[in-house]
Design a protein around this motif. Structure first.
Motif, PDB file in Angstrom:
ATOM      1  N   ARG A 124     -27.333  93.963  49.565  1.00  0.00           N
ATOM      2  CA  ARG A 124     -26.646  94.061  50.868  1.00  0.00           C
ATOM      3  C   ARG A 124     -25.605  92.956  51.014  1.00  0.00           C
ATOM      4  O   ARG A 124     -24.546  93.144  51.639  1.00  0.00           O
ATOM      5  CB  ARG A 124     -27.671  93.989  52.001  1.00  0.00           C
TER       6      ARG A 124
ATOM      7  N   GLU B  42     -34.659  90.579  54.617  1.00  0.00           N
ATOM      8  CA  GLU B  42     -35.977  90.693  55.236  1.00  0.00           C
ATOM      9  C   GLU B  42     -37.098  90.332  54.262  1.00  0.00           C
ATOM     10  O   GLU B  42     -38.226  90.810  54.390  1.00  0.00           O
ATOM     11  CB  GLU B  42     -36.170  92.128  55.756  1.00  0.00           C
ATOM     12  N   GLU B  43     -36.781  89.474  53.273  1.00  0.00           N
ATOM     13  CA  GLU B  43     -37.786  89.078  52.293  1.00  0.00           C
ATOM     14  C   GLU B  43     -37.549  87.630  51.886  1.00  0.00           C
ATOM     15  O   GLU B  43     -36.540  87.311  51.253  1.00  0.00           O
ATOM     16  CB  GLU B  43     -37.749  89.991  51.070  1.00  0.00           C
TER      17      GLU B  43
ATOM     18  N   GLY C 171     -33.629  88.700  50.069  1.00  0.00           N
ATOM     19  CA  GLY C 171     -32.926  89.758  50.786  1.00  0.00           C
ATOM     20  C   GLY C 171     -33.019  89.410  52.254  1.00  0.00           C
ATOM     21  O   GLY C 171     -33.728  88.474  52.643  1.00  0.00           O
TER      22      GLY C 171
ATOM     23  N   GLY D  12     -32.851  93.562  47.321  1.00  0.00           N
ATOM     24  CA  GLY D  12     -32.520  93.248  48.705  1.00  0.00           C
ATOM     25  C   GLY D  12     -31.191  92.535  48.869  1.00  0.00           C
ATOM     26  O   GLY D  12     -30.458  92.762  49.839  1.00  0.00           O
ATOM     27  N   ARG D  13     -30.850  91.676  47.897  1.00  0.00           N
ATOM     28  CA  ARG D  13     -29.613  90.902  48.032  1.00  0.00           C
ATOM     29  C   ARG D  13     -28.366  91.735  47.749  1.00  0.00           C
ATOM     30  O   ARG D  13     -27.242  91.241  47.890  1.00  0.00           O
ATOM     31  CB  ARG D  13     -29.660  89.680  47.116  1.00  0.00           C
TER      32      ARG D  13
ATOM     33  N   ALA E 230     -30.166  98.794  48.549  1.00  0.00           N
ATOM     34  CA  ALA E 230     -31.075  97.648  48.627  1.00  0.00           C
ATOM     35  C   ALA E 230     -32.533  98.071  48.743  1.00  0.00           C
ATOM     36  O   ALA E 230     -33.438  97.266  48.510  1.00  0.00           O
ATOM     37  CB  ALA E 230     -30.696  96.761  49.812  1.00  0.00           C
ATOM     38  N   LYS E 231     -32.783  99.340  49.088  1.00  0.00           N
ATOM     39  CA  LYS E 231     -34.159  99.819  49.264  1.00  0.00           C
ATOM     40  C   LYS E 231     -34.809 100.254  47.950  1.00  0.00           C
ATOM     41  O   LYS E 231     -35.970 100.653  47.945  1.00  0.00           O
ATOM     42  CB  LYS E 231     -34.173 100.996  50.249  1.00  0.00           C
TER      43      LYS E 231
END
Length: 334
Positions: free
Chosen positions: A76, A255-256, A253, A73-74, A60-61
Motif C-alpha cells: 500500500r 495494520e500490522e 503494513g 501489507g507495505r 496488500a491483502k
C-alpha cells in the motif's frame, strides 16, 4: 485506519474526479482555456491515483509466501508513493508546461465564455462532497491529532493521500476560477496562464509532501511514542519479566506491527515457566495494542555490568552495529 473508511473516501473521490474530468475537458474544447485543460488533466491524474490506491489495497491483502514471509501489507505504501509521482509529473509539471505555452500566446477566451465558469462552480460543489467524505472518515481515526500531525503520523496512506488530493483539487479549482474570471473580465490571456501556473506549483508542492511522507513509510516506521509506552507497560506489568533490555518496533503494513524485544526473566526459571511467561506477555501486548500481530520475545538474564559495557561500546562506536555480540546482555534497557 479502517480499510472500509479509506475505501469509501477513495471511491467518493474517484466518482467525483471522473465526472469533473469529463466536464472540464468539454469546457476546454469549447473555450481553449489553459486553466481548464490543466484542471482536466489534474482530475484525470487524480482519478488514476484513486485507482492505484484501490489496486494497492487489493494487492496488500495477498497471503504471505516463503519469499515474502511477512506478507504484502507495505505494498500500500508503494502505490501511495507512485501516486505522488503521478501527481508531480502528470498533474504539476503538465500544468506548468501549459502555463508557459499559454503565457506566450496570451489568447483570451472569445467563445462559450459562460462555460468555464459554470463548469468550475459545479466542479467545486462536487469536489466539496468528496472532500467532506475524506474529512468525515479521517475524523473517525484522527483522534486529538491536528490535521498536520494526522498526515505525518498516519500509518495507512490512503486517507492522507485523498485528503491532500481533494484539498489541492479545491484550491486548484478556485485558482482556475480566478484565472478564467479575470481573463473574461480583462480579455487578457495572461490571467489564464497565471492561474494555470499557480495550479502547477500547488500540485508539485502537494506531490513533494506526499513523496516525503510515503518514503518514510516505505523505509519503515516504528510505533508512535504512546503505543511504545503501552507495549512496555504490557511487557513489564506482570511477574514474568524483570525489565526490558531493549525493544524495536516496525510497521509491516498499515495494520500490522512487528514487536521484537529482549526481556530479562528471573534466573533459575525452568524452560516451561519461561515459555508460559512469554505467552502471557504476548497476550497482554495484543490486548493493549491489537495492531501488534507479529511478536518476538527473547528471554535473557539481565546483567548491569554487561549493559554498562555495551553502552560504553555503543558510545565509542557512535551507534555503529557491533557484529558478533553475545546474547547474555544487550543494549541499555528502559
Amino acid at each position: 485506519m479502517s480499510a472500509g473508511g479509506g475505501t469509501r473516501a477513495i471511491v467518493a473521490a474517484l466518482l467525483a474526479n471522473v465526472g469533473i474530468a469529463v466536464t472540464k475537458f468539454v469546457a476546454f474544447l469549447l473555450t481553449g482555456s489553459s486553466s481548464m485543460l490543466a484542471e482536466s488533466i489534474h482530475s484525470v491524474a487524480d482519478s488514476g491515483n484513486q485507482g492505484l490506491l484501490l489496486l494497492g489495497g487489493r494487492r496488500a491483502k495477498r497471503e504471505a509466501t516463503p519469499q515474502h514471509p511477512f506478507g504484502y501489507g507495505r505494498e500500500r505504501y508503494v502505490y501511495a508513493f507512485i501516486v505522488s509521482i503521478v501527481l508531480f509529473s502528470v498533474g504539476g509539471l503538465f500544468a506548468l508546461y501549459e502555463a508557459y505555452h499559454k503565457w506566450h500566446e496570451k489568447e483570451g477566451i472569445h467563445e462559450w465564455q459562460w462555460v468555464p465558469v459554470t463548469v468550475l462552480v459545479l466542479a467545486i460543489i462536487m469536489e466539496s462532497f468528496s472532500f467532506r467524505t475524506a474529512i468525515v472518515e479521517s475524523n473517525h481515526v484522527r483522534g486529538k491529532a491536528t490535521w498536520a500531525q494526522f498526515i505525518r503520523r498516519a500509518k495507512a496512506p490512503e486517507l492522507p493521500v485523498v485528503l491532500l488530493e481533494d484539498l489541492g483539487a479545491l484550491v486548484g479549482l478556485v485558482l482556475a476560477l480566478i484565472g478564467v474570471g479575470m481573463t473574461l473580465i480583462t480579455g487578457n490571456g495572461e490571467w489564464d496562464a497565471a492561474g494555470t501556473a499557480a495550479i502547477g506549483v500547488l500540485l508539485v508542492t502537494i506531490a513533494v509532501v506526499l513523496a516525503i511522507e510515503t518514503k518514510s513509510l516505505l523505509l519503515g516506521e516504528g510505533a508512535e511514542a504512546d503505543d511504545v509506552a503501552r507495549i512496555e507497560r504490557a511487557i513489564t506489568e506482570g511477574p514474568e519479566v524483570e525489565r526490558i533490555i531493549h525493544m524495536k518496533t516496525l510497521y509491516l503494513g498499515p495494520e500490522e506491527l512487528l514487536v521484537a524485544a529482549k526481556i530479562a526473566v528471573p534466573s533459575g526459571e525452568s524452560a516451561d515457566r519461561i515459555a508460559e511467561g512469554i505467552n502471557a506477555v504476548e497476550a497482554r501486548i495484543r490486548t493493549a495494542l491489537p495492531v501488534a500481530r507479529v511478536i518476538y520475545l527473547e528471554p535473557d538474564i539481565y546483567s548491569a555490568a554487561k549493559a554498562r559495557a555495551d553502552a560504553d561500546v555503543a558510545t565509542a562506536g557512535e551507534g555503529a552495529v557491533i557484529p558478533g555480540r553475545g546474547t547474555d546482555g544487550g543494549e541499555p534497557g528502559h
